[in-house]
Design an enzyme around this catalytic site. Sequence first.
Site, mmCIF file in Angstrom:
data_model
loop_
_atom_site.group_PDB
_atom_site.id
_atom_site.type_symbol
_atom_site.label_atom_id
_atom_site.label_comp_id
_atom_site.label_asym_id
_atom_site.label_seq_id
_atom_site.Cartn_x
_atom_site.Cartn_y
_atom_site.Cartn_z
ATOM 1 N N ASP A 1 -53.693 -49.353 -78.583
ATOM 2 C CA ASP A 1 -54.721 -49.766 -77.642
ATOM 3 C C ASP A 1 -54.878 -48.628 -76.635
ATOM 4 O OD1 ASP A 1 -54.642 -52.146 -79.018
ATOM 5 O OD2 ASP A 1 -54.375 -53.408 -77.254
ATOM 6 N N LYS B 1 -62.058 -53.534 -77.126
ATOM 7 C CA LYS B 1 -61.211 -54.526 -76.464
ATOM 8 C C LYS B 1 -61.766 -54.771 -75.070
ATOM 9 C CE LYS B 1 -56.449 -55.324 -74.883
ATOM 10 N NZ LYS B 1 -55.071 -54.761 -74.799
ATOM 11 N N LYS C 1 -61.667 -57.319 -79.717
ATOM 12 C CA LYS C 1 -60.429 -57.936 -79.234
ATOM 13 C C LYS C 1 -60.664 -58.427 -77.816
ATOM 14 C CE LYS C 1 -55.596 -57.054 -77.987
ATOM 15 N NZ LYS C 1 -54.460 -56.093 -78.011
#
Length: 231
Positions: free
Chosen positions: A95, A157, A186
């Site tokens: 991430d 995300k 996400k």
Amino acid sequence: MLLTASAVARMIDLSCVRTVSNKADIEAMVKAALKYGFGQVSVLQSFIPYTRELLHGHPEVHVVGNVSFPSGSDSTSLKVAQAREMVAAGCDELDLVMNIGALRSGDLAGVERDLRAVIDAVRPTPVKVIIEIMVLTLEETEQACAICLRAGAAFVKTGTGWGHRGTTPEDVRLIKSLVGDRIRIKASGGIRDLDTLAKLYQAGATRFGVNLQSGIDIVDECLALGRGIEV
């Protein structure tokens, strides 16, 4: 569509990335991941080798590393080095926090170069790019999503989970309207029950960043329903 407890667990990235997180927290998270079938565990860099050690013999649980977390403001060279170290230490996914300050300053080309350098350095490891939608305008969100697509991110995300509010279905629907099926989404931040997760799933998210206790509560809720939850 029916989401079973097993399917829900596989979509969850259990998160243990607070400043105060320690080895005991990592051990509890790994124990829960193995018991409930969570798909991913997300940790800070210093705990990657230990997490990988605890998961020896369990490749079904992926380890997620967090690059330039939570600010995204590190130099590109540091981000690239950090990402490479994480993959070498055993991360299955990363991430990566977008440089939000640079984005909001209008340096779109610089933001894209930064992301592309990291993504290219660890390819084919999937990279989820955190855009911190909670602080972006509509125009900035459009720019951030377009950059993620061009740079080759595997996911957009929504946030670090450290923002001033959680992710909403409206956030996810907006991203979905911008990226379609070209990239996955996400959601992270404020996901503490099954109803919230289901609404975010219906909006377009297929992966969820959740803290340990909330993750357990969500799967227990789904198990209590028997067959699962209709979405």
